[in-house]
Design an enzyme around this catalytic site. Structure first.
Site, PDB file in Angstrom:
ATOM      1  N   ASN A  13       0.881  -1.173   0.000  1.00 49.77           N
ATOM      2  CA  ASN A  13       0.000   0.000   0.000  1.00 49.77           C
ATOM      3  C   ASN A  13       0.916   1.219   0.000  1.00 49.77           C
ATOM      4  OD1 ASN A  13      -2.685   1.084   2.274  1.00 49.77           O
ATOM      5  ND2 ASN A  13      -2.404   1.462   0.105  1.00 49.77           N
ATOM      6  N   ASN A  64      -6.272  10.547  -1.114  1.00 47.47           N
ATOM      7  CA  ASN A  64      -6.352   9.393  -2.000  1.00 47.47           C
ATOM      8  C   ASN A  64      -5.985   9.773  -3.435  1.00 47.47           C
ATOM      9  OD1 ASN A  64      -7.344   7.564   0.033  1.00 47.47           O
ATOM     10  ND2 ASN A  64      -9.296   8.651  -0.087  1.00 47.47           N
ATOM     11  N   CYS A  73      -5.407   5.685   7.715  1.00 50.10           N
ATOM     12  CA  CYS A  73      -4.758   4.685   6.863  1.00 50.10           C
ATOM     13  C   CYS A  73      -3.813   3.874   7.738  1.00 50.10           C
ATOM     14  CB  CYS A  73      -3.992   5.360   5.727  1.00 50.10           C
ATOM     15  SG  CYS A  73      -3.066   4.209   4.678  1.00 50.10           S
ATOM     16  N   ASN A  75      -1.831   1.260   7.031  1.00 40.81           N
ATOM     17  CA  ASN A  75      -0.497   1.047   6.466  1.00 40.81           C
ATOM     18  C   ASN A  75       0.290   2.351   6.433  1.00 40.81           C
ATOM     19  OD1 ASN A  75      -0.674  -1.803   5.824  1.00 40.81           O
ATOM     20  ND2 ASN A  75      -2.164  -1.230   4.268  1.00 40.81           N
ATOM     21  N   ASN A 163     -12.999   4.819   9.368  1.00 40.93           N
ATOM     22  CA  ASN A 163     -13.513   4.910   8.001  1.00 40.93           C
ATOM     23  C   ASN A 163     -14.388   3.674   7.766  1.00 40.93           C
ATOM     24  OD1 ASN A 163     -11.435   3.049   7.945  1.00 40.93           O
ATOM     25  ND2 ASN A 163     -10.271   4.037   6.340  1.00 40.93           N
ATOM     26  N   HIS A 165     -16.199   0.297   6.423  1.00 41.80           N
ATOM     27  CA  HIS A 165     -15.815  -0.947   5.750  1.00 41.80           C
ATOM     28  C   HIS A 165     -17.008  -1.893   5.663  1.00 41.80           C
ATOM     29  CE1 HIS A 165     -11.455  -0.268   5.624  1.00 41.80           C
ATOM     30  NE2 HIS A 165     -11.672   0.424   6.726  1.00 41.80           N
ATOM     31  N   ASN A 197     -15.315   1.212   1.790  1.00 39.98           N
ATOM     32  CA  ASN A 197     -14.228   0.303   1.443  1.00 39.98           C
ATOM     33  C   ASN A 197     -14.772  -1.114   1.573  1.00 39.98           C
ATOM     34  OD1 ASN A 197     -11.895   2.399   1.589  1.00 39.98           O
ATOM     35  ND2 ASN A 197     -12.943   2.621   3.559  1.00 39.98           N
ATOM     36  N   GLU A 215     -10.678   0.016  -2.218  1.00 39.29           N
ATOM     37  CA  GLU A 215     -10.718   1.197  -1.354  1.00 39.29           C
ATOM     38  C   GLU A 215     -11.416   2.358  -2.055  1.00 39.29           C
ATOM     39  OE1 GLU A 215      -7.539   2.299   1.231  1.00 39.29           O
ATOM     40  OE2 GLU A 215      -6.289   0.626   0.540  1.00 39.29           O
ATOM     41  N   ARG A 216     -12.291   3.006  -1.297  1.00 39.33           N
ATOM     42  CA  ARG A 216     -12.970   4.175  -1.863  1.00 39.33           C
ATOM     43  C   ARG A 216     -11.921   5.247  -2.181  1.00 39.33           C
ATOM     44  NH1 ARG A 216     -15.861   7.366   3.271  1.00 39.33           N
ATOM     45  NH2 ARG A 216     -13.976   7.446   4.537  1.00 39.33           N
ATOM     46  N   CYS A 224      -4.657  -2.957   2.918  1.00 38.75           N
ATOM     47  CA  CYS A 224      -5.404  -1.910   3.614  1.00 38.75           C
ATOM     48  C   CYS A 224      -5.373  -2.241   5.101  1.00 38.75           C
ATOM     49  CB  CYS A 224      -6.845  -1.841   3.104  1.00 38.75           C
ATOM     50  SG  CYS A 224      -7.865  -0.617   3.964  1.00 38.75           S
ATOM     51  N   GLY A 225      -4.731  -1.375   5.879  1.00 32.62           N
ATOM     52  CA  GLY A 225      -4.584  -1.635   7.308  1.00 32.62           C
ATOM     53  C   GLY A 225      -5.906  -1.575   8.059  1.00 32.62           C
ATOM     54  N   THR A 226      -6.675  -0.500   7.833  1.00 34.65           N
ATOM     55  CA  THR A 226      -7.973  -0.413   8.502  1.00 34.65           C
ATOM     56  C   THR A 226      -8.898  -1.520   8.012  1.00 34.65           C
ATOM     57  OG1 THR A 226      -8.766   1.207   6.876  1.00 34.65           O
ATOM     58  CG2 THR A 226      -7.825   2.070   8.937  1.00 34.65           C
ATOM     59  N   GLY A 227      -8.772  -1.886   6.726  1.00 34.07           N
ATOM     60  CA  GLY A 227      -9.589  -2.974   6.191  1.00 34.07           C
ATOM     61  C   GLY A 227      -9.234  -4.313   6.813  1.00 34.07           C
TER      62      GLY A 227
END
Length: 281
Positions: A13, A64, A73, A75, A163, A165, A197, A215-216, A224-227
């Site tokens: 990422n 983005n 984010c 990552n 964010n 998901h 996302n 990712e949006r 994607c870390g948050t994902g």
């Protein structure tokens, strides 16, 4: 006008990082669109600005590839930690804080030979209330709820890690997905007023998870870390994993380790500096 930058990635990422302690980046929205383009720019998933903060060691702002500003984010924040440590901006401390639009996050850095190798990030509590994610559904949470996309019924679990998901567990191999076709249809689905996302996930025989993400604002990314955090939480909510245990998430760019507790979600992974340069804008 010339700007110094550093290209970095966390599990593939990849963002373009600007140290705004000693330079100013004008119009970051337009600059992110321009520089993220791989043929005429530097190439990447967007840009991240590292700036002074009155409440943490530094502030990060994420833009983005389409110019939209992201709140968090996972990552990217590890890369910010590496940038600060490797450039002598933490006074040798291996516990640091980063201010984001999703609040102040704490990082525990693992260092070898004077360079940060990986970081464990306290990502904060997972948000499950639909209106706070947001997703336009009633109830206290959205767990394995049906959603119709492109005339097909999927079952989604919705989580916010600062964010939004939408996590889809499926039996079909995620490697076979036409993500460029289906991803935008999830991102812009009317159930998600701020877009979303989307993570498509296989539960593997050893209990680990294989994930691809749309990712949006950026499209498919290698990680994607948050994902990954949202996926770990969703796995627990659906009975595929357990709280207070390490959950390994396999991404196209590498692995992240997630741990979901009653209080927070921890994410552990590496961060890498690719190259440094200077660009005239």
């Amino acid at each position: 006008m010339k700007l110094a930058f550093t290209k970095m990635h966390g599990c593939g990422n990849n963002y373009i990082y600007f140290n705004c302690f000693d330079q100013t980046v004008p119009d970051p929205e337009s600059l992110s669109i321009k520089l993220s383009e791989p043929h005429f720019g530097i190439g990447g998933d967007g840009i991240i600005l590292i700036s002074p903060s009155d409440k943490a060691d530094a502030q990060m702002r994420i833009f983005n590839a389409d110019g939209s500003e992201g709140k968090m984010c996972g990552n990217g924040i590890r890369c910010v930690g590496k940038y600060l440590y490797d450039n002598g901006m933490t006074n040798g401390r291996t516990t640091i804080t980063i201010d984001t639009l999703s609040g102040v996050k704490t990082l525990e850095l693992t260092v070898k030979d004077g360079k940060m190798q990986s970081a464990r990030v306290d990502m904060g509590a997972a948000i499950l209330a639909p209106r706070e994610i947001p997703v336009d559904m009633d109830g206290e949470s959205v767990i394995s709820a049906p959603i119709v996309v492109d005339e097909k019924v999927y079952h989604m679990t919705c989580v916010s890690m600062g964010n939004p998901h939408c996590v889809i567990f499926q039996k079909e191999d995620v490697d076979d997905l036409d993500l460029t076709r289906i991803g935008p249809k999830f991102e812009h689905h009317p159930l998600f007023p701020e877009r979303v996302n989307t993570e498509f996930v296989n539960v593997l025989p050893d209990g680990s998870l294989k994930m691809r993400v749309w990712e949006r604002g950026s499209g498919e990314t290698w990680a994607c870390g948050t994902g990954s955090c949202a996926t770990g939480v969703a796995a627990c909510l659906n009975g595929f994993a357990n709280k207070n245990e390490d959950i390994v998430v396999h991404l196209r760019g590498g692995d992240l380790t997630i741990r979901y507790t009653d209080e927070t979600v921890f994410m552990t992974g590496a961060a890498t500096t690719v190259f440094k340069g200077e660009i005239e804008i």
